[in-house]
Design an enzyme around this catalytic site. Sequence first.
Site, PDB file in Angstrom:
ATOM      1  CD  GLU A   1       4.921  -0.662   3.906  1.00 43.63           C
ATOM      2  OE1 GLU A   1       5.851  -0.516   3.136  1.00 43.63           O
ATOM      3  OE2 GLU A   1       3.789  -0.164   3.755  1.00 43.63           O
TER       4      GLU A   1
ATOM      5  CB  CYS B   1       8.819  -5.120   0.677  1.00 47.32           C
ATOM      6  SG  CYS B   1       7.333  -4.230   0.223  1.00 47.32           S
TER       7      CYS B   1
ATOM      8  CG  HIS C   1       9.673  -7.987  -2.849  1.00 40.52           C
ATOM      9  ND1 HIS C   1       8.702  -8.290  -1.925  1.00 40.52           N
ATOM     10  CD2 HIS C   1       9.397  -6.736  -3.306  1.00 40.52           C
ATOM     11  CE1 HIS C   1       7.872  -7.250  -1.822  1.00 40.52           C
ATOM     12  NE2 HIS C   1       8.271  -6.303  -2.642  1.00 40.52           N
TER      13      HIS C   1
END
Lengths: 390, 349, 131
Positions: free
Chosen positions: B81, B113, B237
């Site tokens: 990103e 992400c 994550h």
Amino acid sequence: MRDVAIIGVKNTNFGEQWDRSFRDVVVEAGVGAVEDAGVVGEKIDSMFVGNMSGGQFVEQEHIGALIADYSGLAKDMHVPSTRVEAACASGGLALRQGIYAVASGIDDIVIAAGAEKMTDVPSPKASSALAAAADREWEGIMGATFPGLYAMIARLHMHKYGTKSEQLAEVAVKNHHNGQFNPIAQYKSPLTVDSVLGSIMVADPLHIFDCSPITDGASAVVLAPADIAHEYTDTPIYVKATAQASDTIALHDRRDITTLDASVAAGKRAYEMAKMEPKDIDLVEVHDCFTIAEICAIEDLGFSKKGEGGIVSMNGETAIGGRIPVNTSGGLKSCGHPVGATGVKQAVEIVEQLRGESGKRQVDGAEIGMTHNVGGSGATAVVHILSRDR
Amino acid sequence: MSVGIISYGAYVPKYRIKIEDIARVWGDDADILKSGLMVNEKAVPDVDEDAATIAVEAARAAVSRSGIDAQRIGAVYTGSESHPYAVKPTSTIVAEATGTTPVLTAADFEFACKAGTAAVQACMGLVSSGMIDLGMAIGADVSQGAPGDALEYTAAAGGVAYIIGNKESELVAVIEDTYSFTTDTPDFWRREGMPYPEHGGRFTGEPGYFKHVTGAAKGLMDKLGTKPEDYDYAVFHQPNGKFPVRVSKKLGFSREQIEPGLVVPRLGNTYSGSCMMGIAATLDQAKPGDRIFATAFGSGAGGDAFSITVTDRIEEIRNNAATVEELLANPIYIDYARYAKHKGKIKVA
Amino acid sequence: MSVPRFWRKQIARYNLVGTRCKKCNEYFYPPRNMCPGCRREGEIEDFKFTGKGEVITFTVIHTAAEGFENQTPYVLGIIKLNEGPSLTSQIICEPEEVKIGMKVKPVFRKLGQAGERGMIYYGTKFVPDLC
């Protein structure tokens, strides 16, 4: 080939000349040299002008014609005028081209000049313009600056030979001492070793006072065949040797980073041409763009053993009154370094010394002098030997 | 025919800033932040590092770890990103710098992400279909967090590359299956031309992270008929330490299962590289036969879950490149002023 | 530096691809298309360097070149590659860390950019090789 003599000289003031343009300074030098020689304009056969980067400093190319025009030699007389470029050795090379022209027999009276107007752009821009003298694609792109390149020479010189920062500083101190007696010098204030070592670091181990400044200025000499020199002056100074040599554009490609092989080669060729040795030279103007450059020059031109340039500088052998006075003008360090002018300015200094006109910085009994002008980090070197005797 | 990972490579810049140093600037309580976020320090890029240089370093490590001929790679996809260009692929830079050009397909991925794991899935598809021999999927970021924003405490730099193939003898880990759970949930975004992302604060939690991670993880286990206890390791994550710990507990995984892959306390959130870094750290220590369950999350929002089994070959190539532990060791700590310089928060010239 | 001027030598900068003279076995980086030793008799071919080498000399630059103002102080060095040739590069380390003779290895970094709107230039720099 004909013998060549210098019959007239002129330096403008060196420094930050905010109120004067490129063409102002170069015309002053040219007119001054012609006046000194007692030559009339109609006699001038050709002009050679050393200029590194009119394009970047004043956004002006076609310098040769511009100068002929503003000297009044273009419109009616159409005197040929050629710009010569070899970075910081442009001036030395312009002188050499002028000598070629006279020696060949094609031209009789020739002006060899050099000029740079560096303060019309901000300092970062000036540094960037100067960096074009190195390898833009493989040095500049990595963040190399000129102080950075010479700092790497200094670092290795220290590593190999034990040269010390104090010895580098001594070069600046000596040159500032000489500069205070030179009316045209940019800096006339003396320095101490402590003040050099205490000045800000530009590129370790080089401090700001190890570096020559950014300068406006111009210099010119008038050349003539030796056979007719006495028609113009009682003290013609004879060109005993003109020599030039090339080396790799990038510092990293050199045989030995601490030796400017181009200086060694140009020096050897000059000594051979003049049938002289280092001990025959009474004084020398060397290209001290940085203090380490003077130390290398002393070694490369044979005035000390390799690696002992720092020692020789430290013990006063290069001072006025020493074994081999170096940079009586104050050098690039104190007198200033308008890059295109420097090589010609060195010749003006030697001529004045050999004529005995150098006042408080006069080297007693000077008969033979040398000039040493370097382009880039040592890719071009130009050496001249000048003498009172033909 | 199975598809999976034939090599992997990670890269983490050597600089770190401690939470204390950021907290000092904004007058926050570092101890509360550290225990709340479960992050102690984060990786900071050098002045001349960006997502592309990090992606290249990770990709080169992946190529050299396996010793494959880079010309076999038929796809390079870089998820980030913080791509250095808005328009102009990072992946062409990576492909050129790893020697995979010119016969390959390449594109950049963006899904907050989880862009890196989306790239893994794309490579799995291309390899499985026979369109390419090998594919390289990278997650790399120099994450942005506005000065003073909560994100500034965690937004870190790092990247991981996976080479995806299907030759049995080359696989170090078989990916048995992958499952994604995606909705349009605006919990975090960055508009075109804006330097820093915006986020929905606590809205990023339940409707964002937890819903999508749980959706993807449960979906995959239901599909495969597996349970948390069937896995030796789990990776989720890691935007901070708290979220993966909480979601793993909710799903029925133990702290022991997630611990080896929980790199966030010493690394921060490497965004597209976050879950992939956890998987890499786990592969660094897993034994042949071990099973790994992993779920990446990307704001916007979606979850990508993977069920992975490690093969014998892991032992042969593991030590041919730096482990995540080696990359995390011996950092150089910098203060906030130097961090601001490295991140370009101080404008020069 | 303009886009085509950079792009032309991009592979050399990214992957340390230089040249070699088959005739005299001399290696060149930066690449040369004519062997300075053999000149017209030389036979030049591409050669990819490992990037392992050592620091011959260095400086720490405090007054930056244009475009490098955000990096000071930065270490610039001349590196002799194991295959023979020397090149100029930044060395990514703390100023106190660099020494003459230090072993180095290559890394992929940003070399610079043509302002905020222009192209970003990538290429090879060096880091201490501790292994």
